[in-house]
Design an enzyme around this catalytic site. Sequence first.
Site, PDB file in Angstrom:
ATOM      1  N   GLU A  36      20.412  17.356 -29.731  1.00 44.11           N
ATOM      2  CA  GLU A  36      20.953  16.814 -28.517  1.00 44.11           C
ATOM      3  C   GLU A  36      20.477  18.063 -27.333  1.00 44.11           C
ATOM      4  O   GLU A  36      20.975  19.099 -27.900  1.00 44.11           O
ATOM      5  CB  GLU A  36      22.255  16.550 -28.703  1.00 44.11           C
ATOM      6  CG  GLU A  36      22.787  16.081 -27.141  1.00 44.11           C
ATOM      7  CD  GLU A  36      24.294  16.065 -26.975  1.00 44.11           C
ATOM      8  OE1 GLU A  36      25.047  15.938 -28.280  1.00 44.11           O
ATOM      9  OE2 GLU A  36      24.598  15.585 -26.069  1.00 44.11           O
ATOM     10  N   ARG A 263      25.856  21.777 -43.971  1.00 43.37           N
ATOM     11  CA  ARG A 263      25.177  22.674 -43.041  1.00 43.37           C
ATOM     12  C   ARG A 263      24.966  23.911 -43.226  1.00 43.37           C
ATOM     13  O   ARG A 263      25.848  24.322 -44.160  1.00 43.37           O
ATOM     14  CB  ARG A 263      25.972  22.197 -41.396  1.00 43.37           C
ATOM     15  CG  ARG A 263      27.412  22.658 -41.378  1.00 43.37           C
ATOM     16  CD  ARG A 263      28.270  22.082 -40.480  1.00 43.37           C
ATOM     17  NE  ARG A 263      27.661  22.594 -39.102  1.00 43.37           N
ATOM     18  CZ  ARG A 263      27.169  21.656 -38.034  1.00 43.37           C
ATOM     19  NH1 ARG A 263      26.957  20.339 -38.297  1.00 43.37           N
ATOM     20  NH2 ARG A 263      26.749  22.184 -37.013  1.00 43.37           N
ATOM     21  N   LYS A 273      26.998  25.092 -30.686  1.00 39.16           N
ATOM     22  CA  LYS A 273      26.356  25.114 -29.559  1.00 39.16           C
ATOM     23  C   LYS A 273      27.632  25.113 -28.555  1.00 39.16           C
ATOM     24  O   LYS A 273      27.276  25.925 -27.755  1.00 39.16           O
ATOM     25  CB  LYS A 273      25.711  23.693 -29.348  1.00 39.16           C
ATOM     26  CG  LYS A 273      24.141  23.920 -29.590  1.00 39.16           C
ATOM     27  CD  LYS A 273      23.218  22.770 -29.130  1.00 39.16           C
ATOM     28  CE  LYS A 273      23.614  21.289 -30.154  1.00 39.16           C
ATOM     29  NZ  LYS A 273      22.718  20.482 -29.602  1.00 39.16           N
TER      30      LYS A 273
HETATM   31  P1  ATP Z   1      26.278  21.892 -32.844  1.00 42.27           P
HETATM   32  O1  ATP Z   1      27.653  21.673 -33.840  1.00 42.27           O
HETATM   33  O2  ATP Z   1      26.035  23.291 -32.733  1.00 42.27           O
HETATM   34  O3  ATP Z   1      26.420  21.080 -31.518  1.00 42.27           O
HETATM   35  P2  ATP Z   1      24.991  19.547 -33.443  1.00 42.27           P
HETATM   36  O4  ATP Z   1      24.765  19.004 -34.840  1.00 42.27           O
HETATM   37  O5  ATP Z   1      25.955  18.730 -32.487  1.00 42.27           O
HETATM   38  O6  ATP Z   1      25.256  21.046 -33.736  1.00 42.27           O
HETATM   39  P3  ATP Z   1      22.280  18.556 -32.738  1.00 42.27           P
HETATM   40  O7  ATP Z   1      21.566  18.821 -31.697  1.00 42.27           O
HETATM   41  O8  ATP Z   1      22.781  17.161 -32.721  1.00 42.27           O
HETATM   42  O9  ATP Z   1      23.618  19.703 -32.942  1.00 42.27           O
HETATM   43  O10 ATP Z   1      21.692  18.846 -33.989  1.00 42.27           O
HETATM   44  C1  ATP Z   1      20.295  18.382 -34.291  1.00 42.27           C
HETATM   45  C2  ATP Z   1      20.245  18.404 -35.838  1.00 42.27           C
HETATM   46  O11 ATP Z   1      20.496  19.743 -36.479  1.00 42.27           O
HETATM   47  C3  ATP Z   1      21.021  17.427 -36.595  1.00 42.27           C
HETATM   48  O12 ATP Z   1      20.448  16.647 -37.403  1.00 42.27           O
HETATM   49  C4  ATP Z   1      22.206  18.265 -37.141  1.00 42.27           C
HETATM   50  O13 ATP Z   1      22.600  17.735 -38.464  1.00 42.27           O
HETATM   51  C5  ATP Z   1      21.188  19.636 -37.609  1.00 42.27           C
HETATM   52  N1  ATP Z   1      22.232  20.760 -37.476  1.00 42.27           N
HETATM   53  C6  ATP Z   1      22.944  21.080 -36.555  1.00 42.27           C
HETATM   54  N2  ATP Z   1      23.666  22.274 -37.048  1.00 42.27           N
HETATM   55  C7  ATP Z   1      23.072  22.458 -38.074  1.00 42.27           C
HETATM   56  C8  ATP Z   1      23.586  23.649 -39.065  1.00 42.27           C
HETATM   57  N3  ATP Z   1      24.404  24.405 -38.922  1.00 42.27           N
HETATM   58  N4  ATP Z   1      23.056  23.547 -40.187  1.00 42.27           N
HETATM   59  C9  ATP Z   1      22.099  22.648 -40.565  1.00 42.27           C
HETATM   60  N5  ATP Z   1      21.764  21.623 -39.838  1.00 42.27           N
HETATM   61  C10 ATP Z   1      22.306  21.472 -38.582  1.00 42.27           C
HETATM   62 MG    MG Z   2      25.354  16.412 -32.605  1.00 41.54          MG
END
Ligand code: ATP
Ligand code: MG
Length: 560
Positions: A36, A263, A273
């Site tokens: 995102e 994760r 984020k």
């Molecule tokens: P955040 O919690 O930092 O906002 P998010 O999952 O909301 O992370 P996205 O932009 O939706 O952020 O993430 C894109 C991809 O990266 C998703 O498929 C998510 O599962 C993966 N991802 C995000 N954080 C991690 C992590 N700490 N370890 C592994 N994969 C991750």
């Molecule tokens: Mg997300």
Amino acid sequence: MSEETTKPNNFIRNIINADLEVGKNDGRVHTRFPPEPNGYLHIGHAKSICLNFGLANDYNGLCNLRFDDTNPQKENEEFVKAIEEDVRWLGFDWQDRLFFSSNYFEQLFDYAVQLIKQGDAYVCDLSAEQTREYRGTLTEPGKNSPYRDRSIEENLALFKRMRAGEFADGSKLLRAKIDMASPNVNMRDPALYRIRHDVVHHQTGTEWCIYPMYDYTHCISDAIEGITHSICTLEFADHRPLYNWFLARLNTDSRPQQIEFSRLNLQYAITSKRKLTKLVEDNIVDSWDDPRMSTLSGMRRRGYPAAAIREFCERIGVTKADNSVEMEILDACIRENLNEHAPRAMAVLDPVKVVITNYPEGQTEELIAPNHPQNESMGTRIVPFTRELYIDRADFKEEANNKFKRLVKDKEVRLRNAYVIRCDEVIKDEKGKIVELLCSYDPATLGANPEGRKVKGVIHWVSVEHGIKAQVRIYDRLFNHPHPDSDKEVDDFTVHLNPQSLVTLTTSVVEKNLATVQPGTVYQFEREGYFCADSELCEAGNLVFNRTVTLRDTWAKIAK
Ligand code: ATP
Ligand code: MG
């Protein structure tokens, strides 16, 4: 081992191998990385990128970059560009497959109309608070919304009026009609569309005032793109029934399989984020690419090689167990890479002047130094030797025992790539601070110890005349707690900030070869650590180096 590669198997590769065995998806492997654009990518995302693009590479498949952009309030074009740059830097290529969920807004709308026509979705007028009340809890079932039994015609008409902008934000939702008593809360008539006026979407502008929800959007986007394996993190496991429900009800041609993995949590760092945004917005760090940030742009600026981050992601593996990875593992990957690839240079971080009293004034000798101790192909460079030199203040003591293998008054030490010197006299200012060391050199010691001479210590140095002033930023971990954001004792993770995470040295001197350094290049400053020429601040006449990592793991010692 799979047939395709020599990489060790993990549970996801096992699933793919089994799928290939039975000829599922016509033998295709197609993944996607779906960020995102509401912030910069962090080290957790690197794990997901390496996994998704890595699988595609290993199985001769494809991996798409897809922006999951259904929440325009928090998203913007700056983040889109930064994410593209980071994925590319990490070494992956989506070729012509750059997509946005917003590319599918029209199709998503049509699918929603289909759900309404099938009696699988309805327009609900409950307020946000009522919706929460009706949803029930983990232990109690929910209640049906009073709007649940609206006729298909009424729902169609209302949904079209939602799109036409006739209703205020929050006054209506389009919801799936599933089961308010489901033990899985995600299945209790989840929202499909919400109303948002007064936002400009970075891709679609003001074309839409209704936006689809993540769960609804994601599975359909995967199906549209022909994704075979939709890999996400564990928190989405409970959403999988919903993912499958939408695709089954819409009877999509393609049926991607959602697979969850744990994760990455990295000790002493933050992988959220939202919290990284707080660090930037509250000016706790300078920017998203502040070298202390666990963002990919911060790590790049700090000097972490992309290959070392990929190696780290490989080493930590892919599992379903929640875990927290030690920072030492990442540091070790960085050191191993840089030890092999970083050219050597000499820099004196905290200089004290040495005068070689028996060396001719005005003379400069061009000594040859290897750029790498093992790799001869990295060549040599000239380091000028003169009567006045700098050495590091920490490399001299007036008195010391034999454990101190550096310069001591009335004793000898070797200058790296040069001669053996002896310290004859110490000059101090009125406060007792050492300002100069008067030494003598032995011309017979260039390159080797003459017979019978045991000079064990070697220290680095820079010519006063030829050295160049530089700012050196000694970076350390941003947090001094291994789990800054999951400490039960405190709400505010910023209490765990390390006050020593940046110490700026302004009087350092580096060898003259660094005058023309390419910003972004990492050197090993011999005996000091790895240092990266800052990509934003470094220019001719103004050298700024960021400490990438120490030569050894100094935190392990402190922990003991
Ligand atoms: P955040 O919690 O930092 O906002 P998010 O999952 O909301 O992370 P996205 O932009 O939706 O952020 O993430 C894109 C991809 O990266 C998703 O498929 C998510 O599962 C993966 N991802 C995000 N954080 C991690 C992590 N700490 N370890 C592994 N994969 C991750
Ligand atoms: Mg997300």
